[in-house]
Design a protein around this motif. Structure first.
Motif, short mmCIF file in Angstrom:
data_model
loop_
_atom_site.label_atom_id
_atom_site.label_comp_id
_atom_site.label_asym_id
_atom_site.label_seq_id
_atom_site.Cartn_x
_atom_site.Cartn_y
_atom_site.Cartn_z
N TYR B 139 -12.25 -0.14 -8.78
CA TYR B 139 -12.22 0.78 -7.65
C TYR B 139 -11.03 0.42 -6.79
N GLY B 140 -10.62 1.35 -5.93
CA GLY B 140 -9.49 1.09 -5.06
C GLY B 140 -8.29 1.94 -5.40
N ARG B 141 -7.12 1.44 -5.04
CA ARG B 141 -5.90 2.23 -5.19
C ARG B 141 -4.78 1.35 -5.73
N ALA B 142 -3.93 1.92 -6.57
CA ALA B 142 -2.82 1.15 -7.15
C ALA B 142 -1.60 2.02 -7.34
N ASP B 143 -0.44 1.43 -7.10
CA ASP B 143 0.83 2.10 -7.42
C ASP B 143 1.39 1.40 -8.64
N VAL B 144 1.87 2.16 -9.59
CA VAL B 144 2.35 1.56 -10.84
C VAL B 144 3.72 2.12 -11.19
N SER B 159 -9.91 3.71 -15.56
CA SER B 159 -10.78 3.74 -14.38
C SER B 159 -12.16 4.17 -14.86
N PRO B 160 -13.18 4.10 -14.03
CA PRO B 160 -14.51 4.48 -14.53
C PRO B 160 -14.61 5.91 -15.05
N SER B 161 -13.71 6.81 -14.64
CA SER B 161 -13.86 8.18 -15.13
C SER B 161 -12.66 8.74 -15.88
N ALA B 162 -11.56 8.02 -15.93
CA ALA B 162 -10.39 8.56 -16.65
C ALA B 162 -9.48 7.41 -17.08
N THR B 163 -8.72 7.66 -18.12
CA THR B 163 -7.72 6.69 -18.57
C THR B 163 -6.35 7.35 -18.49
N LEU B 164 -5.39 6.58 -17.99
CA LEU B 164 -4.08 7.14 -17.77
C LEU B 164 -3.07 6.36 -18.62
N ALA B 165 -2.28 7.08 -19.40
CA ALA B 165 -1.31 6.42 -20.28
C ALA B 165 0.09 6.94 -20.00
N VAL B 166 1.06 6.04 -20.07
CA VAL B 166 2.43 6.45 -19.78
C VAL B 166 3.40 5.79 -20.75
N ARG B 167 4.62 6.34 -20.76
CA ARG B 167 5.68 5.75 -21.56
C ARG B 167 6.75 5.12 -20.68
N GLY B 168 7.03 5.72 -19.54
CA GLY B 168 8.01 5.14 -18.63
C GLY B 168 8.08 5.98 -17.39
N THR B 169 7.41 5.56 -16.34
CA THR B 169 7.32 6.39 -15.16
C THR B 169 6.67 5.62 -14.01
N ALA B 170 6.40 6.31 -12.92
CA ALA B 170 5.72 5.66 -11.77
C ALA B 170 4.71 6.62 -11.18
N TRP B 171 3.65 6.09 -10.64
CA TRP B 171 2.58 6.92 -10.08
C TRP B 171 1.67 6.08 -9.21
N ARG B 172 0.82 6.79 -8.49
CA ARG B 172 -0.24 6.11 -7.72
C ARG B 172 -1.57 6.65 -8.22
N MET B 173 -2.53 5.77 -8.32
CA MET B 173 -3.85 6.23 -8.73
C MET B 173 -4.93 5.62 -7.86
N TRP B 174 -6.02 6.34 -7.73
CA TRP B 174 -7.17 5.90 -6.94
C TRP B 174 -8.40 6.01 -7.81
#
Lengths: 175, 319
Positions: B139-144, B159-174
């Motif tokens: 839980y919480g928030r992260a910038d990647v 995360s408990p409800s979704a999985t996020l996959a990347v190749r080369g980028t930046a984002w914030r997730m909660w």
């Protein structure tokens, strides 16, 4: 037959409407004031299925950066009374589940959330405080007397922190 | 005389060539002055391992703000986070209020764990040409931010409800229990740079500043919702007008960000998306509101049945 059912139904109703009381609170175990105790408290809260009065007051006091009463629930209730979160005569058991209205009222008072016309006229009553936080998107739709889970309390307090600091929720492009 | 001139000319050319080799600003011929720079660039790129070779990597803490703790494993003891602490795979991190910690994870990622968050890093390895990292946001928030370093990136955050996959980028997730999963990209992201896989198996791709959340699982629909301006009748709050005056430009977010409004808006948008009609500069009002812009209103000047601009019906009336 009817005369037997009446008291039974009343008894069932009374039991169903009573608030749940838990065996213990997270703050009873991790109520210390050092940073390890604080993070242990949040860790414990995140796993709590329901938040008790004691946990709610402890979490709220931590959120407004007031030194909580530690192991002393009575001291925390006293602080809550002083800050206007609860009435003078309020004295609910420590392990009884906290009402969302109590938490919402405390947040509205601490973060100067004034609300609409009714709330401004009548003050941050629990009912209107809950509605105001729901309208602001800080709290999902909840009844005033409903209890919150630990994760719901953490989410609410985090959202309020973002709201108070005007966090624009834009991601940071890390260096 | 001619021979002397030729000798002088050749000497001058030789001297100029020598100067050019010494001067870094002077454009050099291929294979001469550029060689050291190329070597430096090659040094910065991590070398790929053999095909079946696996190297376990670490994360290093590069910035700490407020109260942050980590432990080496689920059963380890929590310790205060300090700059330069090395975290092996399996480490867990927790942050307090108004606190954050930034880590360099493996060779390619920078990860900022924000306030009131709980994160685990179960896997940081290099397998051959692939940099594989798995992060769990409880839980919480992260910038990647995941960089391209010359190897293949396989970076995923669960995360408990979704999985996020990347190749080369930046984002914030909660992720929080009230609003569930949300993710927003940064402006420099490329097209379809982020892939979100929801628990239900649905997938979404995010480009640039796209965002998704539990209600708008598709980036296009989320952007459509964001463009919403005027609250439809029945959804206003008594103090909305006052709030709008105090917070110009933030009307959209707050207006639609309440649970009930979002649900109503989602249904309405889906309906609008189905009929494929959108007003320039705003959303359509809900059907039946009596608004002249309502596409379902017979008096709508563009879409309504009584539209005087429509050509008269031809052929026999419908049965």
């Amino acid at each position: 037959m009817r005369s037997r059912l009446g008291p039974l139904l009343l008894l069932l109703l009374a039991v169903a409407c009573a608030r749940t009381t838990l065996k213990s609170s997270v703050a009873a175990e991790h109520g210390g004031t050092d940073e390890f105790a604080e993070l242990d408290f949040w860790e414990g809260i995140s796993q709590a299925r329901l938040v008790t009065n004691r946990d709610a007051l402890h979490a709220l006091l931590l959120s407004v950066e007031q030194a909580p009463g530690g192991a002393d629930y009575a001291a925390e209730v006293q602080q809550a009374r002083k800050r206007g979160w609860v009435r003078e005569g309020w004295n609910r058991p420590a392990n009884e589940t906290a009402q969302t209205g109590l938490i919402a009222r405390a947040i509205c008072l601490e973060y100067d959330i004034e609300g609409g016309v009714t709330m401004r006229v009548l003050g941050p009553r629990p009912r209107y405080a809950v509605r105001q936080l729901t309208w602001l998107g800080l709290l999902p739709t909840r009844g005033t007397k409903e209890a919150l889970s630990g994760l719901e309390l953490i989410a609410l307090l985090s959202n309020v922190e973002d709201f108070a600091t005007a966090d624009d929720t834009k991601p940071e492009d890390l260096e | 005389m001619r021979r002397c001139m030729l000798i002088l000319l050749s000497l001058a050319l030789a001297a100029q060539a020598q100067d050019a080799a010494k001067d870094p600003k002077q454009p050099a011929k291929k294979g001469t002055a550029k060689q050291p720079a190329q070597k430096e660039k090659k040094k910065a790129t991590p070398a790929p391992l053999g095909k079946d070779e696996v190297k376990v990597l670490q994360a290093v803490i590069i910035k700490v703000e407020g109260v942050v703790q980590w432990r080496p494993s689920t059963k380890g003891k929590w310790q205060k986070a300090k700059v330069n602490d090395l975290l092996a795979p399996g480490a867990e991190i927790r942050t307090g209020r108004k606190s954050s910690v930034t880590l360099r994870v493996g060779l390619n990622a920078t990860f900022k764990v924000d306030r009131q968050s709980r994160v685990a890093i179960p896997e940081i390895v290099q397998k051959g040409r692939v940099l594989k990292t798995r992060v769990a946001l409880r839980y919480g928030r992260a910038d990647v931010k995941v960089d391209r370093v010359g190897l293949d990136n396989d970076f995923a955050v669960a995360s408990p409800s979704a999985t996020l996959a990347v190749r080369g980028t930046a984002w914030r997730m909660w992720w929080d229990v009230n609003k569930g999963f949300r993710a927003v990209g940064v402006p420099r992201n490329k097209l379809r740079a982020i892939e979100v896989e929801w628990m239900q198996g649905r997938r979404a791709f995010l480009s640039q500043q796209d965002g998704v959340n539990e209600l708008f699982k598709d980036a296009a629909l989320a952007a459509y919702a964001k463009s919403y301006y005027v609250p439809p009748p029945g959804y206003e709050s008594p103090n909305l007008a006052e709030w709008q005056l105090q917070n110009p430009g933030q009307v959209n977010r707050v207006t639609i960000d309440t649970g009930a409004n979002l649900l109503a808006l989602r249904g309405y948008l889906l309906q609008g998306a189905r009929v494929g009609q959108q007003q320039p500069g705003g959303m359509l009002p809900p059907p039946g509101s009596g608004d002249p812009n309502n596409p379902f209103d017979p008096n709508n000047p563009f879409f309504g049945a009584n539209n005087p601009n429509l050509p008269p019906p031809t052929g026999p009336p419908p049965p």
